[in-house]
Design a protein around this motif. Structure first.
Motif, PDB file in Angstrom:
ATOM      1  N   ILE A  38       3.882  -6.174   4.198  1.00  0.00           N
ATOM      2  CA  ILE A  38       4.420  -5.997   4.752  1.00  0.00           C
ATOM      3  C   ILE A  38       5.015  -5.751   6.155  1.00  0.00           C
ATOM      4  O   ILE A  38       4.109  -6.150   6.697  1.00  0.00           O
ATOM      5  CB  ILE A  38       4.174  -4.046   5.087  1.00  0.00           C
ATOM      6  N   HIS A  39       6.193  -6.070   6.677  1.00  0.00           N
ATOM      7  CA  HIS A  39       6.335  -6.626   7.969  1.00  0.00           C
ATOM      8  C   HIS A  39       5.917  -5.980   9.272  1.00  0.00           C
ATOM      9  O   HIS A  39       6.105  -6.341  10.456  1.00  0.00           O
ATOM     10  CB  HIS A  39       7.814  -7.943   7.554  1.00  0.00           C
ATOM     11  N   THR A  40       5.931  -4.663   9.516  1.00  0.00           N
ATOM     12  CA  THR A  40       6.310  -3.607  10.263  1.00  0.00           C
ATOM     13  C   THR A  40       4.437  -3.112  10.678  1.00  0.00           C
ATOM     14  O   THR A  40       4.140  -3.191   9.072  1.00  0.00           O
ATOM     15  CB  THR A  40       6.698  -2.946   9.626  1.00  0.00           C
ATOM     16  N   VAL A  57       1.129  -1.432   0.202  1.00  0.00           N
ATOM     17  CA  VAL A  57      -0.003  -0.074  -0.311  1.00  0.00           C
ATOM     18  C   VAL A  57       0.886   1.110  -0.248  1.00  0.00           C
ATOM     19  O   VAL A  57       1.299   1.274   0.621  1.00  0.00           O
ATOM     20  CB  VAL A  57      -1.530  -0.056   1.271  1.00  0.00           C
ATOM     21  N   LEU A  58       0.327   2.466  -1.082  1.00  0.00           N
ATOM     22  CA  LEU A  58       1.077   3.461  -0.648  1.00  0.00           C
ATOM     23  C   LEU A  58       1.261   3.840   0.380  1.00  0.00           C
ATOM     24  O   LEU A  58       0.108   4.102   1.785  1.00  0.00           O
ATOM     25  CB  LEU A  58       0.422   4.307  -1.805  1.00  0.00           C
ATOM     26  N   ASP A  59       2.499   4.285   0.600  1.00  0.00           N
ATOM     27  CA  ASP A  59       2.956   5.519   2.143  1.00  0.00           C
ATOM     28  C   ASP A  59       3.166   4.471   3.303  1.00  0.00           C
ATOM     29  O   ASP A  59       3.320   5.602   3.983  1.00  0.00           O
ATOM     30  CB  ASP A  59       1.950   6.873   2.451  1.00  0.00           C
ATOM     31  N   SER A  60       3.165   2.996   3.181  1.00  0.00           N
ATOM     32  CA  SER A  60       3.601   2.078   4.149  1.00  0.00           C
ATOM     33  C   SER A  60       4.619   2.214   4.613  1.00  0.00           C
ATOM     34  O   SER A  60       5.412   2.317   3.315  1.00  0.00           O
ATOM     35  CB  SER A  60       2.636   1.006   3.528  1.00  0.00           C
ATOM     36  N   GLN A  61       5.715   1.750   5.312  1.00  0.00           N
ATOM     37  CA  GLN A  61       6.833   1.648   5.503  1.00  0.00           C
ATOM     38  C   GLN A  61       7.460   0.695   6.630  1.00  0.00           C
ATOM     39  O   GLN A  61       6.700  -0.110   7.131  1.00  0.00           O
ATOM     40  CB  GLN A  61       7.697   3.350   6.937  1.00  0.00           C
ATOM     41  N   ASN A  62       8.315   0.650   5.893  1.00  0.00           N
ATOM     42  CA  ASN A  62       9.576  -0.780   6.144  1.00  0.00           C
ATOM     43  C   ASN A  62      10.231  -0.657   7.575  1.00  0.00           C
ATOM     44  O   ASN A  62       9.949   0.791   8.401  1.00  0.00           O
ATOM     45  CB  ASN A  62      10.383  -1.161   5.459  1.00  0.00           C
ATOM     46  N   ASP A  63      10.878  -1.172   7.849  1.00  0.00           N
ATOM     47  CA  ASP A  63      11.256  -1.261   9.447  1.00  0.00           C
ATOM     48  C   ASP A  63      12.408  -0.320   9.470  1.00  0.00           C
ATOM     49  O   ASP A  63      12.912   0.169  11.033  1.00  0.00           O
ATOM     50  CB  ASP A  63      12.170  -2.405   9.758  1.00  0.00           C
ATOM     51  N   TYR A  64      12.935   0.067   8.728  1.00  0.00           N
ATOM     52  CA  TYR A  64      13.741   1.454   8.372  1.00  0.00           C
ATOM     53  C   TYR A  64      13.520   2.805   8.001  1.00  0.00           C
ATOM     54  O   TYR A  64      13.557   3.672   7.882  1.00  0.00           O
ATOM     55  CB  TYR A  64      14.854   1.381   7.405  1.00  0.00           C
ATOM     56  N   HIS A 105      -8.966   3.031   9.036  1.00  0.00           N
ATOM     57  CA  HIS A 105      -9.246   1.495   9.928  1.00  0.00           C
ATOM     58  C   HIS A 105      -8.953   0.293   9.285  1.00  0.00           C
ATOM     59  O   HIS A 105      -9.230  -0.917   8.870  1.00  0.00           O
ATOM     60  CB  HIS A 105     -10.956   1.667   9.060  1.00  0.00           C
ATOM     61  N   ALA A 106      -7.287   0.746   8.079  1.00  0.00           N
ATOM     62  CA  ALA A 106      -6.638  -0.598   7.208  1.00  0.00           C
ATOM     63  C   ALA A 106      -5.055  -0.817   8.214  1.00  0.00           C
ATOM     64  O   ALA A 106      -4.384   0.775   8.130  1.00  0.00           O
ATOM     65  CB  ALA A 106      -6.273   0.367   5.649  1.00  0.00           C
ATOM     66  N   HIS A 107      -5.211  -1.576   7.949  1.00  0.00           N
ATOM     67  CA  HIS A 107      -3.946  -2.041   9.371  1.00  0.00           C
ATOM     68  C   HIS A 107      -2.730  -2.873   9.106  1.00  0.00           C
ATOM     69  O   HIS A 107      -3.870  -4.044   7.833  1.00  0.00           O
ATOM     70  CB  HIS A 107      -3.898  -2.324  10.366  1.00  0.00           C
ATOM     71  N   TYR A 108      -1.911  -3.405   8.908  1.00  0.00           N
ATOM     72  CA  TYR A 108      -1.304  -4.381   8.156  1.00  0.00           C
ATOM     73  C   TYR A 108      -0.397  -4.854  10.090  1.00  0.00           C
ATOM     74  O   TYR A 108      -0.262  -4.191  11.352  1.00  0.00           O
ATOM     75  CB  TYR A 108       0.411  -3.947   8.041  1.00  0.00           C
ATOM     76  N   SER A 109      -0.908  -6.177   9.731  1.00  0.00           N
ATOM     77  CA  SER A 109      -1.325  -6.835  11.401  1.00  0.00           C
ATOM     78  C   SER A 109       1.103  -7.329  11.635  1.00  0.00           C
ATOM     79  O   SER A 109       1.245  -7.274  12.299  1.00  0.00           O
ATOM     80  CB  SER A 109      -1.356  -8.040  11.264  1.00  0.00           C
ATOM     81  N   GLY A 110       1.544  -6.599  10.183  1.00  0.00           N
ATOM     82  CA  GLY A 110       3.040  -7.136  10.611  1.00  0.00           C
ATOM     83  C   GLY A 110       3.602  -8.795  10.756  1.00  0.00           C
ATOM     84  O   GLY A 110       2.462  -9.827  10.714  1.00  0.00           O
TER      85      GLY A 110
END
Length: 351
Positions: free
Chosen positions: A209-211, A171-178, A220-225
């Protein structure tokens, strides 16, 4: 209504760790323990159940065993494929989940739904939920919105219904661990999905995305990681989300118990064996000569010699290019045989 949202299990990864499969076994035990204790019995897995093409039979069977046990115990699991589950993209796709899909279709798994290659709407009447499942197909920009919107229109799912979308995409603008953001710092925006917050979706359960994170502009949208660390570069913030659909913007992150952490220790001249955590898998970083006395500790599974300072490399004058090269290679931890090979190759290239 409470459900468990997880993703990116990556079973089969971390083979370099001792007892890696026992660690993943504990991960699955914990996921379903949390589901039994803190939810109404619904588990959503948003893709990347497995990790690699060369999956071992015991890795494949580990997940099947836990899934069958949960199904027998009355838990409902809905899972979609992720990009790591894909085996062959030809002819509509073939994934590691095919055998699970067959078991579900034959009602060997009575409470399990497997959406392998194409989107589907699953009516979970016992929970009062309509679930739109969108497995991974490397979608871009607004493609997911079009798919979800078409499912909403076809099945007449309005705001009066409780509809959940299960999606595996970036998803656009999601971010990784860094802290790097997809679509700006990493890759281009056209290769990321931009969610439409106006669609009548109560909760977007995302994977890839793992984060763990909330999506900006779509609260109301979430990555669980990922539930656990898979690599030493992963942060320690890991777990699963318990989602109350009455408060879909505020899921609770629950950490898994009894999972060994992956810890990186940066070695200095003052580092002692007692400074290395005994209850974790450890990676050591530092100069080779400082790593040698510490790398035999039982919990140390990886050593990464750091490169010499750039100033050392600049000290080598152009007219004496190979002077000092063996010493530099030695500081990187190369064996004498490897050093000789590198020096011979360098000399050959200079001729």
């Amino acid at each position: 209504m409470k459900l468990l949202h997880c993703a990116d299990l990556h079973i089969g990864r971390s083979r370099k760790l001792p007892l890696y499969l026992e660690r993943q076994d504990q991960m699955l035990t914990e996921i379903y323990r949390i589901a039994r204790k803190h939810t109404d019995g619904l588990v959503l897995i948003a893709g990347d159940i497995y990790d690699r093409l060369d999956l071992l039979p015991r890795e494949r069977d580990l997940f099947i065993q836990h899934l069958c046990r949960a199904d027998h115990d009355g838990l409902t699991t809905v899972l979609i494929s992720g990009n790591h589950d894909m085996i062959d993209d030809a002819d509509g796709g073939y994934t590691h989940l095919r055998s699970l899909r067959v078991l579900a279709e034959q009602r060997r798994l009575r409470r399990t739904h497997v959406i392998e290659t194409h989107q589907a709407v699953v009516r979970l009447e016992q929970f009062g939920i309509n679930l739109i499942a969108v497995p991974s197909r490397y979608r871009k920009t607004t493609e997911v919105n079009s798919i979800v919107g078409a499912c909403v229109a076809q099945h007449k799912l309005g705001p009066q219904h409780t509809t959940v979308a299960l999606v595996h995409e970036t998803v656009l603008d999601s971010q990784n661990d860094y802290g790097k953001r997809f679509g700006t710092d990493i890759g281009s925006a056209q290769h990321c999905v931009e969610l439409d917050a106006s669609l009548p979706i109560r909760y977007w359960a995302l994977g890839d995305i793992h984060t763990p994170q909330q999506i900006h502009g779509c609260p109301h949208a979430h990555y669980s990681g990922a539930p656990i660390q898979h690599d030493f570069g992963d942060t320690g913030v890991r777990g699963v989300l318990v989602v109350d659909l009455e408060r879909p913007t505020e899921p609770q992150l629950r950490k898994l118990r009894n999972i060994k952490q992956l810890v990186t220790v940066r070695v200095t001249p003052n580092t002692k064996s007692s400074d290395i955590p005994s209850d974790a898998y450890v990676r050591l970083l530092g100069p080779a000569e400082q790593l040698r006395p510490l790398q035999t500790a039982e919990q140390v599974v990886s050593c990464a010699p750091t490169a010499p300072p750039v100033s050392r490399i600049h000290d080598i004058a152009p007219e004496n290019t190979l002077d000092g090269l063996p010493e530099l290679l030695g500081e990187l931890g190369l064996s004498e045989a490897d050093m000789r090979w590198c020096v011979d190759e360098a000399q050959r290239c200079l001729v």
